[in-house]
Write a protein that holds these residues in place. Sequence first.
Motif, PDB file in Angstrom:
ATOM      1  N   SER A  10     -16.521  15.812  16.548  1.00  0.00           N
ATOM      2  CA  SER A  10     -17.871  16.272  16.272  1.00  0.00           C
ATOM      3  C   SER A  10     -18.580  15.420  15.241  1.00  0.00           C
ATOM      4  O   SER A  10     -19.773  15.539  15.058  1.00  0.00           O
ATOM      5  CB  SER A  10     -17.832  17.722  15.781  1.00  0.00           C
ATOM      6  OG  SER A  10     -17.048  17.814  14.600  1.00  0.00           O
ATOM      7  N   SER A  11     -17.871  14.561  14.501  1.00  0.00           N
ATOM      8  CA  SER A  11     -18.488  13.743  13.463  1.00  0.00           C
ATOM      9  C   SER A  11     -18.542  12.295  13.898  1.00  0.00           C
ATOM     10  O   SER A  11     -17.600  11.783  14.486  1.00  0.00           O
ATOM     11  CB  SER A  11     -17.687  13.857  12.166  1.00  0.00           C
ATOM     12  OG  SER A  11     -18.154  12.921  11.231  1.00  0.00           O
ATOM     13  N   PRO A  12     -19.647  11.570  13.600  1.00  0.00           N
ATOM     14  CA  PRO A  12     -19.711  10.157  13.959  1.00  0.00           C
ATOM     15  C   PRO A  12     -18.606   9.345  13.329  1.00  0.00           C
ATOM     16  O   PRO A  12     -18.197   8.325  13.861  1.00  0.00           O
ATOM     17  CB  PRO A  12     -21.102   9.737  13.432  1.00  0.00           C
ATOM     18  CG  PRO A  12     -21.884  10.996  13.307  1.00  0.00           C
ATOM     19  CD  PRO A  12     -20.885  12.060  12.991  1.00  0.00           C
ATOM     20  N   LEU A  13     -18.109   9.772  12.177  1.00  0.00           N
ATOM     21  CA  LEU A  13     -17.065   9.011  11.498  1.00  0.00           C
ATOM     22  C   LEU A  13     -15.718   9.205  12.164  1.00  0.00           C
ATOM     23  O   LEU A  13     -14.773   8.480  11.885  1.00  0.00           O
ATOM     24  CB  LEU A  13     -16.974   9.427  10.026  1.00  0.00           C
ATOM     25  CG  LEU A  13     -18.199   9.116   9.189  1.00  0.00           C
ATOM     26  CD1 LEU A  13     -17.954   9.513   7.744  1.00  0.00           C
ATOM     27  CD2 LEU A  13     -18.560   7.643   9.272  1.00  0.00           C
ATOM     28  N   ASN A  14     -15.591  10.219  13.025  1.00  0.00           N
ATOM     29  CA  ASN A  14     -14.330  10.452  13.701  1.00  0.00           C
ATOM     30  C   ASN A  14     -14.360  10.031  15.157  1.00  0.00           C
ATOM     31  O   ASN A  14     -13.338  10.011  15.816  1.00  0.00           O
ATOM     32  CB  ASN A  14     -13.959  11.941  13.646  1.00  0.00           C
ATOM     33  CG  ASN A  14     -13.711  12.402  12.232  1.00  0.00           C
ATOM     34  OD1 ASN A  14     -13.078  11.689  11.463  1.00  0.00           O
ATOM     35  ND2 ASN A  14     -14.230  13.564  11.876  1.00  0.00           N
ATOM     36  N   GLY A  15     -15.534   9.728  15.684  1.00  0.00           N
ATOM     37  CA  GLY A  15     -15.657   9.396  17.088  1.00  0.00           C
ATOM     38  C   GLY A  15     -14.920   8.126  17.423  1.00  0.00           C
ATOM     39  O   GLY A  15     -14.986   7.144  16.701  1.00  0.00           O
ATOM     40  N   ALA A  16     -14.201   8.120  18.544  1.00  0.00           N
ATOM     41  CA  ALA A  16     -13.459   6.943  18.943  1.00  0.00           C
ATOM     42  C   ALA A  16     -14.382   5.835  19.376  1.00  0.00           C
ATOM     43  O   ALA A  16     -14.128   4.679  19.122  1.00  0.00           O
ATOM     44  CB  ALA A  16     -12.501   7.297  20.081  1.00  0.00           C
ATOM     45  N   THR A  55      -6.625  10.148  26.014  1.00  0.00           N
ATOM     46  CA  THR A  55      -6.285   8.771  26.355  1.00  0.00           C
ATOM     47  C   THR A  55      -4.856   8.481  25.949  1.00  0.00           C
ATOM     48  O   THR A  55      -4.459   8.766  24.825  1.00  0.00           O
ATOM     49  CB  THR A  55      -7.223   7.791  25.617  1.00  0.00           C
ATOM     50  OG1 THR A  55      -8.568   8.177  25.902  1.00  0.00           O
ATOM     51  CG2 THR A  55      -6.976   6.376  26.078  1.00  0.00           C
ATOM     52  N   GLN A  56      -4.081   7.923  26.836  1.00  0.00           N
ATOM     53  CA  GLN A  56      -2.702   7.572  26.542  1.00  0.00           C
ATOM     54  C   GLN A  56      -2.586   6.070  26.328  1.00  0.00           C
ATOM     55  O   GLN A  56      -3.292   5.285  26.948  1.00  0.00           O
ATOM     56  CB  GLN A  56      -1.802   7.987  27.715  1.00  0.00           C
ATOM     57  CG  GLN A  56      -1.758   9.495  27.950  1.00  0.00           C
ATOM     58  CD  GLN A  56      -1.184  10.241  26.762  1.00  0.00           C
ATOM     59  OE1 GLN A  56      -0.269   9.754  26.110  1.00  0.00           O
ATOM     60  NE2 GLN A  56      -1.710  11.430  26.487  1.00  0.00           N
ATOM     61  N   ALA A  57      -1.699   5.669  25.436  1.00  0.00           N
ATOM     62  CA  ALA A  57      -1.485   4.249  25.178  1.00  0.00           C
ATOM     63  C   ALA A  57      -0.841   3.610  26.393  1.00  0.00           C
ATOM     64  O   ALA A  57      -0.091   4.250  27.125  1.00  0.00           O
ATOM     65  CB  ALA A  57      -0.582   4.064  23.956  1.00  0.00           C
ATOM     66  N   PRO A  58      -1.099   2.320  26.645  1.00  0.00           N
ATOM     67  CA  PRO A  58      -0.476   1.655  27.779  1.00  0.00           C
ATOM     68  C   PRO A  58       1.021   1.549  27.573  1.00  0.00           C
ATOM     69  O   PRO A  58       1.516   1.461  26.458  1.00  0.00           O
ATOM     70  CB  PRO A  58      -1.135   0.270  27.774  1.00  0.00           C
ATOM     71  CG  PRO A  58      -1.593   0.077  26.372  1.00  0.00           C
ATOM     72  CD  PRO A  58      -1.948   1.427  25.861  1.00  0.00           C
ATOM     73  N   SER A  59       1.729   1.558  28.650  1.00  0.00           N
ATOM     74  CA  SER A  59       3.184   1.481  28.559  1.00  0.00           C
ATOM     75  C   SER A  59       3.626   0.087  28.182  1.00  0.00           C
ATOM     76  O   SER A  59       2.911  -0.882  28.367  1.00  0.00           O
ATOM     77  CB  SER A  59       3.794   1.849  29.917  1.00  0.00           C
ATOM     78  OG  SER A  59       3.397   0.902  30.902  1.00  0.00           O
ATOM     79  N   ALA A  60       4.846  -0.007  27.634  1.00  0.00           N
ATOM     80  CA  ALA A  60       5.365  -1.307  27.238  1.00  0.00           C
ATOM     81  C   ALA A  60       5.528  -2.213  28.437  1.00  0.00           C
ATOM     82  O   ALA A  60       5.346  -3.419  28.352  1.00  0.00           O
ATOM     83  CB  ALA A  60       6.703  -1.129  26.516  1.00  0.00           C
ATOM     84  N   ARG A 117     -10.060   2.982  22.463  1.00  0.00           N
ATOM     85  CA  ARG A 117     -10.844   3.235  21.262  1.00  0.00           C
ATOM     86  C   ARG A 117     -10.386   4.488  20.534  1.00  0.00           C
ATOM     87  O   ARG A 117     -10.508   4.592  19.316  1.00  0.00           O
ATOM     88  CB  ARG A 117     -12.318   3.299  21.639  1.00  0.00           C
ATOM     89  CG  ARG A 117     -12.833   1.957  22.167  1.00  0.00           C
ATOM     90  CD  ARG A 117     -14.049   2.089  23.059  1.00  0.00           C
ATOM     91  NE  ARG A 117     -15.267   2.208  22.286  1.00  0.00           N
ATOM     92  CZ  ARG A 117     -16.482   2.274  22.855  1.00  0.00           C
ATOM     93  NH1 ARG A 117     -16.591   2.225  24.156  1.00  0.00           N
ATOM     94  NH2 ARG A 117     -17.558   2.383  22.102  1.00  0.00           N
ATOM     95  N   ASP A 118      -9.860   5.471  21.270  1.00  0.00           N
ATOM     96  CA  ASP A 118      -9.355   6.681  20.609  1.00  0.00           C
ATOM     97  C   ASP A 118      -8.147   6.368  19.728  1.00  0.00           C
ATOM     98  O   ASP A 118      -8.010   6.886  18.625  1.00  0.00           O
ATOM     99  CB  ASP A 118      -8.987   7.740  21.646  1.00  0.00           C
ATOM    100  CG  ASP A 118     -10.212   8.356  22.303  1.00  0.00           C
ATOM    101  OD1 ASP A 118     -11.294   8.253  21.703  1.00  0.00           O
ATOM    102  OD2 ASP A 118     -10.076   8.908  23.402  1.00  0.00           O
ATOM    103  N   GLU A 119      -7.242   5.513  20.248  1.00  0.00           N
ATOM    104  CA  GLU A 119      -6.062   5.144  19.461  1.00  0.00           C
ATOM    105  C   GLU A 119      -6.463   4.374  18.198  1.00  0.00           C
ATOM    106  O   GLU A 119      -5.909   4.583  17.121  1.00  0.00           O
ATOM    107  CB  GLU A 119      -5.099   4.300  20.300  1.00  0.00           C
ATOM    108  CG  GLU A 119      -4.352   5.094  21.369  1.00  0.00           C
ATOM    109  CD  GLU A 119      -5.119   5.113  22.677  1.00  0.00           C
ATOM    110  OE1 GLU A 119      -4.487   5.329  23.715  1.00  0.00           O
ATOM    111  OE2 GLU A 119      -6.345   4.888  22.663  1.00  0.00           O
ATOM    112  N   ILE A 120      -7.435   3.483  18.351  1.00  0.00           N
ATOM    113  CA  ILE A 120      -7.890   2.723  17.186  1.00  0.00           C
ATOM    114  C   ILE A 120      -8.486   3.659  16.144  1.00  0.00           C
ATOM    115  O   ILE A 120      -8.250   3.512  14.934  1.00  0.00           O
ATOM    116  CB  ILE A 120      -8.919   1.661  17.618  1.00  0.00           C
ATOM    117  CG1 ILE A 120      -8.298   0.686  18.626  1.00  0.00           C
ATOM    118  CG2 ILE A 120      -9.440   0.892  16.412  1.00  0.00           C
ATOM    119  CD1 ILE A 120      -9.293  -0.291  19.216  1.00  0.00           C
TER     120      ILE A 120
END
Length: 519
Positions: A67-73, A123-128, A143-146
């Motif tokens: 809900s906050s711009p500072l938390n948005g992915a 969003t899930q991280a890509p597999s190895a 972008r969510d992970e970042i």
Amino acid sequence: WTTSCWVLPRTSSPTSPTRPPPPPPLSPVPSPRGPLTGSTASAASPPGSSATLSPASPSRTPRARPSSPLNGAASGTRRRSSSSTPTSSPPPPSGSAAATSRSASALTRVASPTRCPPSSPRTQAPSAASTSSAVGTPMETHRDEIALWLQHLSAKAVQELIFVNRATTIDNEAHLPATLFRCTLLTKLYIGFWWFPETATLPRSVAFPYLRELGLFSLVMKEEDLAFVLNRCPVLEKLLIVGSRWPVCLRVRSHSLRLVEVCQGLVPEITVLHAPRLERLLLWQAWGGDDLCNMSSKIMIVHAPKLCFLGFLVPGMHKLEIGNTIIKAQTKASPNTTVLSVQMLAVQVKLGTRIEARMLPSFLRCFPNVETLYIQSENDDLKFWGPQCTGAGKLNLKFWKEAGSIECVQRHIKKVVLREFRGTRSELDFLKFIAEQAQVLEKMVIVLTHGHSPSDPVGTNLRTKMASAKWANARCELMVFQTPFHQEGTAWCYLAAFDLSNPNPFDVSKCLDGKCQSH
């Protein structure tokens, strides 16, 4: 990226006005490990607290607040904020190890652990297996992970952060999340190869109240976003902009900035409006960015009473403006056209091109108290800076004598360094002019271009011609050196220039094989 000292070959030019060659960050960035290999982050970790992000520590894992711009992915995502933002940034926690006891040199890898931070529910991280053969993971899809990485860093009260996207191509579109602005305790921040977040949607109260060093590397960044960041760094002392991928006008209005360094960037305008503490304005390959036929840019100095180091100015590309006066050929010195504080000046000029050479005396008159002068002699056949570079004509010793009196040359210059000397007549005539006019000159240092040595015909002819000059100071020492670099070109050392304790930011004599030996 581990290169700190660069030599730009004479034949090189940016392939596109918006994509200059990618520069390296200040410090070597370790290669990340784990599934997400597209980005690297480093942070100063205080003793007693772990800086490694791991899903095994749920109590330290902040939850995302979309809900906050500072938390948005997504940096460009517009969301209505439901959480209140404090009107002022919080002070460092008193008595805590995170703020008071840490090693300044303790940089710990954060975004390259054996396991990644917890993934967003969406969003899930890509597999190895999917990334093991790739050089770097395209970060624009994660972008969510970042954003979660940056939340971890904020929760750990990180103070020093290097966050570089290991992009495989210069035209990547990885957006840096606005979550970065949650790291309010940062004192040093270096970010590279990102699209900078839109600041128009951020709360006006966000700030970096303790940030003293800021490095921006190969960013896509709008002018208003750069101004937003600088206005919210009240104690910022050092600013470095390298390889900007979008033309940005830099306007300096700061009570704290002491050093500004712009290298290989598209900066159509650099204006120092009010900088009472600014000591160094360092420019290297700071292009205008309009097009490849005209790379001119404006350098304007309004108020900088402590400015001591300035350069490289390029008469064929930079339009110099002091106060409200545009410096032109034959501009006379006056209180409105001079900066008395500058003591070390560097100029990059084609001495055999009339339209550039005739501007050099006017540039020198603007800085009457210069004691050390660096001249980077450019190849007259290189027509890169646009229409201003045209206008060849006969340049000889008479040309320089008719230029009129130059106070810094006659009364103040003690050392002259001319680099990339090729032995042309225009270079020799300029050196003879300096030798016969500089009354307090103590050292004249000539660095030959690549392929020549002091004992070859170029070096021998130089000593013969200078021996026939009527030196204003007979005790001046002439020194001829071979270049330490393996190719022709303009040399620059990022590390040396960004060090406020370095007495000479233009000295590259200790830079060998792309590394600075003095650091």
